[in-house]
Design a protein around this motif. Structure first.
Motif: not given
Length: 227
Positions: A137-145
């Motif tokens: 339930e979290s973005c695995s590429i948060h820095q690259e979203r």
């Protein structure tokens, strides 16, 4: 490669943004300036968020089941992100993309003809299809979203985001700077759903256009002025 830095002073809606942007000085592809665009969008979002309460938290992934439109330039950047992953993780991610593609095609949502963006978004959300990049339930590429993901924040209770029509959801009034990325390479460029990234990879036009970083940024700013 050498880089150039300039301080942008922009009026975006009611916001006044002063933000330094660093881009490659020499000729590059459009995807190479996406990190600079990410920083600019972050600055706009931070200004819009100032003084407001945001209810979005890590682990709340309802918005990661929405249709996420991405530009071709962002798509190229995301393909590089996927290619750089360890093989095991990359293969698991590609399997999730394949499952998403099957579900989208089965629902007839891979074709946009005759549908408004709103109708398409509602039908897509009804699939409850998680973004392939969503893990725990979290973005695995948060820095690259994607840029548009950065612009979507709400102040309403998080549980409302899971409703079928998202009734009562109150998004923060963030200017959609991300829209300017859609015509960056070519004015005919539009967008495609993030979940169809691998399908897009198979059919995308192979561009070789290279411009200096400042030239790409000027094109982006011209597009922004038209939005």
């Amino acid at each position: 490669m050498a880089h150039s830095t300039a301080t942008l002073r922009l009026a975006v809606g009611d916001l006044r943004i002063v933000h330094p942007v660093t881009v490659p000085s020499g000729p590059v592809e459009a995807a190479d300036i996406v990190p600079a665009l990410q920083g600019l969008v972050n600055a706009v979002v931070a200004a819009a968020e100032a003084g407001r309460t945001v209810s979005c938290r890590k682990g709340c992934g309802a918005c990661c089941r929405q249709l996420v439109p991405v530009s071709p330039s962002e798509g190229e950047r995301l393909l590089c992100v996927v290619a750089a992953l360890p093989r095991e993780r990359r293969e698991a991610l590609q399997a999730r993309f394949a499952a998403a593609e099957t579900a989208i095609e089965g629902a007839g949502l891979d074709q946009r003809q005759g549908r408004s963006d709103r109708d398409l978004s509602v039908a897509y959300f009804a699939l409850r299809l998680p973004c392939p990049f969503l893990e725990d339930e979290s973005c695995s590429i948060h820095q690259e979203r994607p840029l548009i993901c950065r612009e979507y924040l709400v102040s309403s209770p998080p549980q409302l985001c899971a409703g079928p029509t998202q009734e009562g959801v109150t998004p923060l009034p963030v200017p959609k700077v991300s829209l300017a990325a859609r015509g960056l390479q070519d004015e005919a460029d539009d967008w495609f759903p993030l979940a169809l990234l691998m399908a897009w990879r198979r059919t995308r036009p192979r561009r070789t256009t290279r411009r200096t970083g400042p030239e790409w940024m000027q094109r982006f700013l011209r597009q922004l002025g038209r939005k």
